[in-house]
Design a protein around this motif. Structure first.
Motif, PDB file in Angstrom:
ATOM      1  N   GLU A  31       3.431  -3.826  -4.522  1.00  2.44           N
ATOM      2  CA  GLU A  31       2.038  -4.270  -4.554  1.00  2.44           C
ATOM      3  C   GLU A  31       1.906  -5.749  -4.258  1.00  2.44           C
ATOM      4  O   GLU A  31       0.827  -6.217  -3.906  1.00  2.44           O
ATOM      5  CB  GLU A  31       1.412  -3.949  -5.909  1.00  2.44           C
ATOM      6  CG  GLU A  31       1.017  -2.509  -6.061  1.00  2.44           C
ATOM      7  CD  GLU A  31       0.383  -2.211  -7.403  1.00  2.44           C
ATOM      8  OE1 GLU A  31       0.413  -3.088  -8.290  1.00  2.44           O
ATOM      9  OE2 GLU A  31      -0.135  -1.104  -7.553  1.00  2.44           O
ATOM     10  N   SER A  32       2.993  -6.489  -4.399  1.00  2.39           N
ATOM     11  CA  SER A  32       2.919  -7.928  -4.173  1.00  2.39           C
ATOM     12  C   SER A  32       2.855  -8.291  -2.690  1.00  2.39           C
ATOM     13  O   SER A  32       2.459  -9.392  -2.356  1.00  2.39           O
ATOM     14  CB  SER A  32       4.114  -8.623  -4.832  1.00  2.39           C
ATOM     15  OG  SER A  32       5.306  -8.223  -4.195  1.00  2.39           O
ATOM     16  N   GLU A  33       3.218  -7.382  -1.807  1.00  2.00           N
ATOM     17  CA  GLU A  33       3.168  -7.709  -0.377  1.00  2.00           C
ATOM     18  C   GLU A  33       1.755  -7.472   0.157  1.00  2.00           C
ATOM     19  O   GLU A  33       0.991  -6.666  -0.383  1.00  2.00           O
ATOM     20  CB  GLU A  33       4.204  -6.924   0.408  1.00  2.00           C
ATOM     21  CG  GLU A  33       3.852  -5.507   0.704  1.00  2.00           C
ATOM     22  CD  GLU A  33       4.907  -4.833   1.557  1.00  2.00           C
ATOM     23  OE1 GLU A  33       4.520  -3.935   2.301  1.00  2.00           O
ATOM     24  OE2 GLU A  33       6.086  -5.198   1.469  1.00  2.00           O
ATOM     25  N   ALA A  34       1.408  -8.203   1.206  1.00  2.00           N
ATOM     26  CA  ALA A  34       0.036  -8.176   1.732  1.00  2.00           C
ATOM     27  C   ALA A  34      -0.322  -6.825   2.345  1.00  2.00           C
ATOM     28  O   ALA A  34      -1.362  -6.252   2.039  1.00  2.00           O
ATOM     29  CB  ALA A  34      -0.140  -9.284   2.766  1.00  2.00           C
ATOM     30  N   SER A  35       0.514  -6.299   3.232  1.00  2.00           N
ATOM     31  CA  SER A  35       0.222  -4.986   3.822  1.00  2.00           C
ATOM     32  C   SER A  35       0.838  -3.905   2.950  1.00  2.00           C
ATOM     33  O   SER A  35       1.937  -4.044   2.444  1.00  2.00           O
ATOM     34  CB  SER A  35       0.783  -4.898   5.237  1.00  2.00           C
ATOM     35  OG  SER A  35       2.189  -4.875   5.199  1.00  2.00           O
ATOM     36  N   GLN A  36       0.123  -2.846   2.769  1.00  2.00           N
ATOM     37  CA  GLN A  36       0.583  -1.764   1.903  1.00  2.00           C
ATOM     38  C   GLN A  36       1.350  -0.693   2.668  1.00  2.00           C
ATOM     39  O   GLN A  36       1.552   0.406   2.164  1.00  2.00           O
ATOM     40  CB  GLN A  36      -0.623  -1.136   1.191  1.00  2.00           C
ATOM     41  CG  GLN A  36      -1.323  -2.071   0.239  1.00  2.00           C
ATOM     42  CD  GLN A  36      -0.437  -2.437  -0.937  1.00  2.00           C
ATOM     43  OE1 GLN A  36       0.196  -1.574  -1.531  1.00  2.00           O
ATOM     44  NE2 GLN A  36      -0.373  -3.711  -1.252  1.00  2.00           N
ATOM     45  N   SER A  37       1.809  -1.001   3.863  1.00  2.00           N
ATOM     46  CA  SER A  37       2.496   0.000   4.680  1.00  2.00           C
ATOM     47  C   SER A  37       3.843   0.387   4.076  1.00  2.00           C
ATOM     48  O   SER A  37       4.226   1.557   4.105  1.00  2.00           O
ATOM     49  CB  SER A  37       2.676  -0.501   6.104  1.00  2.00           C
ATOM     50  OG  SER A  37       3.482  -1.663   6.111  1.00  2.00           O
ATOM     51  N   ALA A  38       4.580  -0.562   3.520  1.00  2.00           N
ATOM     52  CA  ALA A  38       5.874  -0.242   2.910  1.00  2.00           C
ATOM     53  C   ALA A  38       5.685   0.604   1.661  1.00  2.00           C
ATOM     54  O   ALA A  38       6.440   1.553   1.419  1.00  2.00           O
ATOM     55  CB  ALA A  38       6.633  -1.521   2.570  1.00  2.00           C
ATOM     56  N   ALA A  39       4.652   0.303   0.883  1.00  2.00           N
ATOM     57  CA  ALA A  39       4.381   1.089  -0.325  1.00  2.00           C
ATOM     58  C   ALA A  39       4.023   2.520   0.036  1.00  2.00           C
ATOM     59  O   ALA A  39       4.484   3.474  -0.601  1.00  2.00           O
ATOM     60  CB  ALA A  39       3.260   0.448  -1.130  1.00  2.00           C
ATOM     61  N   LYS A  40       3.201   2.691   1.070  1.00  2.00           N
ATOM     62  CA  LYS A  40       2.829   4.035   1.504  1.00  2.00           C
ATOM     63  C   LYS A  40       4.044   4.788   2.029  1.00  2.00           C
ATOM     64  O   LYS A  40       4.218   5.965   1.748  1.00  2.00           O
ATOM     65  CB  LYS A  40       1.746   3.959   2.568  1.00  2.00           C
ATOM     66  CG  LYS A  40       1.246   5.317   3.003  1.00  2.00           C
ATOM     67  CD  LYS A  40      -0.028   5.208   3.786  1.00  2.00           C
ATOM     68  CE  LYS A  40      -0.503   6.499   4.366  1.00  2.00           C
ATOM     69  NZ  LYS A  40      -0.214   7.708   3.686  1.00  2.00           N
ATOM     70  N   GLY A  41       4.914   4.112   2.766  1.00  2.00           N
ATOM     71  CA  GLY A  41       6.115   4.752   3.295  1.00  2.00           C
ATOM     72  C   GLY A  41       7.069   5.185   2.201  1.00  2.00           C
ATOM     73  O   GLY A  41       7.611   6.297   2.244  1.00  2.00           O
ATOM     74  N   ILE A  42       7.250   4.338   1.207  1.00  2.00           N
ATOM     75  CA  ILE A  42       8.142   4.711   0.099  1.00  2.00           C
ATOM     76  C   ILE A  42       7.544   5.857  -0.699  1.00  2.00           C
ATOM     77  O   ILE A  42       8.247   6.789  -1.099  1.00  2.00           O
ATOM     78  CB  ILE A  42       8.436   3.487  -0.787  1.00  2.00           C
ATOM     79  CG1 ILE A  42       9.374   2.553  -0.037  1.00  2.00           C
ATOM     80  CG2 ILE A  42       9.035   3.896  -2.129  1.00  2.00           C
ATOM     81  CD1 ILE A  42       9.726   1.293  -0.761  1.00  2.00           C
ATOM     82  N   ASN A  43       6.239   5.822  -0.930  1.00  2.00           N
ATOM     83  CA  ASN A  43       5.584   6.907  -1.668  1.00  2.00           C
ATOM     84  C   ASN A  43       5.707   8.228  -0.914  1.00  2.00           C
ATOM     85  O   ASN A  43       5.997   9.275  -1.511  1.00  2.00           O
ATOM     86  CB  ASN A  43       4.115   6.563  -1.906  1.00  2.00           C
ATOM     87  CG  ASN A  43       3.491   7.428  -2.958  1.00  2.00           C
ATOM     88  OD1 ASN A  43       4.176   7.955  -3.813  1.00  2.00           O
ATOM     89  ND2 ASN A  43       2.186   7.562  -2.890  1.00  2.00           N
ATOM     90  N   ASP A  44       5.514   8.203   0.396  1.00  2.00           N
ATOM     91  CA  ASP A  44       5.666   9.424   1.201  1.00  2.00           C
ATOM     92  C   ASP A  44       7.107   9.927   1.165  1.00  2.00           C
ATOM     93  O   ASP A  44       7.351  11.140   1.103  1.00  2.00           O
ATOM     94  CB  ASP A  44       5.240   9.176   2.642  1.00  2.00           C
ATOM     95  CG  ASP A  44       3.742   8.983   2.773  1.00  2.00           C
ATOM     96  OD1 ASP A  44       3.002   9.344   1.839  1.00  2.00           O
ATOM     97  OD2 ASP A  44       3.319   8.452   3.824  1.00  2.00           O
ATOM     98  N   GLY A  45       8.075   9.025   1.203  1.00  2.00           N
ATOM     99  CA  GLY A  45       9.477   9.426   1.140  1.00  2.00           C
ATOM    100  C   GLY A  45       9.840  10.080  -0.183  1.00  2.00           C
ATOM    101  O   GLY A  45      10.578  11.067  -0.220  1.00  2.00           O
TER     102      GLY A  45
END
Length: 74
Positions: A31-45
Protein backbone atom coordinates in the motif's frame (compact mmCIF):
# COMPACT_ATOMS: atom_id res chain seq x y z
CA UNK A 1 -33.62 -33.51 -6.24
CA UNK A 2 -29.95 -34.40 -5.64
CA UNK A 3 -29.11 -33.34 -9.18
CA UNK A 4 -30.66 -29.90 -8.62
CA UNK A 5 -28.66 -29.43 -5.42
CA UNK A 6 -25.45 -30.45 -7.19
CA UNK A 7 -26.12 -28.02 -10.05
CA UNK A 8 -26.85 -25.25 -7.53
CA UNK A 9 -23.59 -25.93 -5.69
CA UNK A 10 -21.61 -25.88 -8.92
CA UNK A 11 -23.21 -22.58 -9.93
CA UNK A 12 -22.41 -21.09 -6.53
CA UNK A 13 -18.79 -22.16 -6.87
CA UNK A 14 -18.57 -20.55 -10.29
CA UNK A 15 -19.62 -17.12 -8.99
CA UNK A 16 -16.79 -14.69 -8.91
CA UNK A 17 -16.27 -12.10 -6.24
CA UNK A 18 -13.47 -9.88 -5.09
CA UNK A 19 -11.52 -11.19 -2.15
CA UNK A 20 -8.58 -9.80 -0.26
CA UNK A 21 -5.95 -12.50 0.10
CA UNK A 22 -2.94 -10.59 1.34
CA UNK A 23 -1.45 -10.91 4.78
CA UNK A 24 -1.09 -7.78 6.92
CA UNK A 25 2.64 -7.39 6.25
CA UNK A 26 2.31 -7.74 2.48
CA UNK A 27 -0.56 -5.28 2.47
CA UNK A 28 1.41 -2.68 4.48
CA UNK A 29 4.39 -2.85 2.12
CA UNK A 30 2.34 -2.84 -1.07
CA UNK A 31 0.00 0.00 0.00
CA UNK A 32 2.96 2.31 0.45
CA UNK A 33 3.76 2.38 -3.28
CA UNK A 34 2.03 4.93 -5.51
CA UNK A 35 0.66 2.57 -8.18
CA UNK A 36 -1.37 -0.35 -6.93
CA UNK A 37 -0.41 -2.62 -9.83
CA UNK A 38 2.00 -4.73 -7.76
CA UNK A 39 -0.59 -5.16 -5.01
CA UNK A 40 -3.21 -6.27 -7.53
CA UNK A 41 -0.75 -8.70 -9.13
CA UNK A 42 0.22 -10.27 -5.83
CA UNK A 43 -3.43 -10.55 -4.78
CA UNK A 44 -4.32 -12.24 -8.08
CA UNK A 45 -1.38 -14.64 -7.68
CA UNK A 46 -2.46 -15.63 -4.19
CA UNK A 47 -6.02 -16.26 -5.39
CA UNK A 48 -4.66 -18.33 -8.29
CA UNK A 49 -2.62 -20.50 -5.92
CA UNK A 50 -5.64 -21.00 -3.64
CA UNK A 51 -7.56 -22.77 -6.43
CA UNK A 52 -5.38 -25.88 -6.60
CA UNK A 53 -6.09 -27.39 -3.16
CA UNK A 54 -9.81 -27.12 -3.87
CA UNK A 55 -9.40 -28.74 -7.27
CA UNK A 56 -7.41 -31.59 -5.69
CA UNK A 57 -10.04 -32.12 -3.00
CA UNK A 58 -12.79 -32.12 -5.63
CA UNK A 59 -10.88 -34.68 -7.73
CA UNK A 60 -10.33 -36.99 -4.77
CA UNK A 61 -13.99 -36.63 -3.77
CA UNK A 62 -15.10 -37.46 -7.30
CA UNK A 63 -12.87 -40.54 -7.45
CA UNK A 64 -14.22 -41.78 -4.10
CA UNK A 65 -17.80 -41.15 -5.22
CA UNK A 66 -17.18 -42.95 -8.53
CA UNK A 67 -15.59 -45.99 -6.86
CA UNK A 68 -18.40 -46.25 -4.29
CA UNK A 69 -21.03 -45.96 -7.04
CA UNK A 70 -19.24 -48.62 -9.08
CA UNK A 71 -19.07 -51.02 -6.11
CA UNK A 72 -22.80 -50.55 -5.39
CA UNK A 73 -23.80 -51.53 -8.93
CA UNK A 74 -21.75 -54.74 -8.83
Amino acid sequence: MKRKILILLILLLMLTFDAEAQCAMCRAVLESEASQSAAKGINDGIMYLMIFPYLLMAGVGYMIWRSRKKSRTE
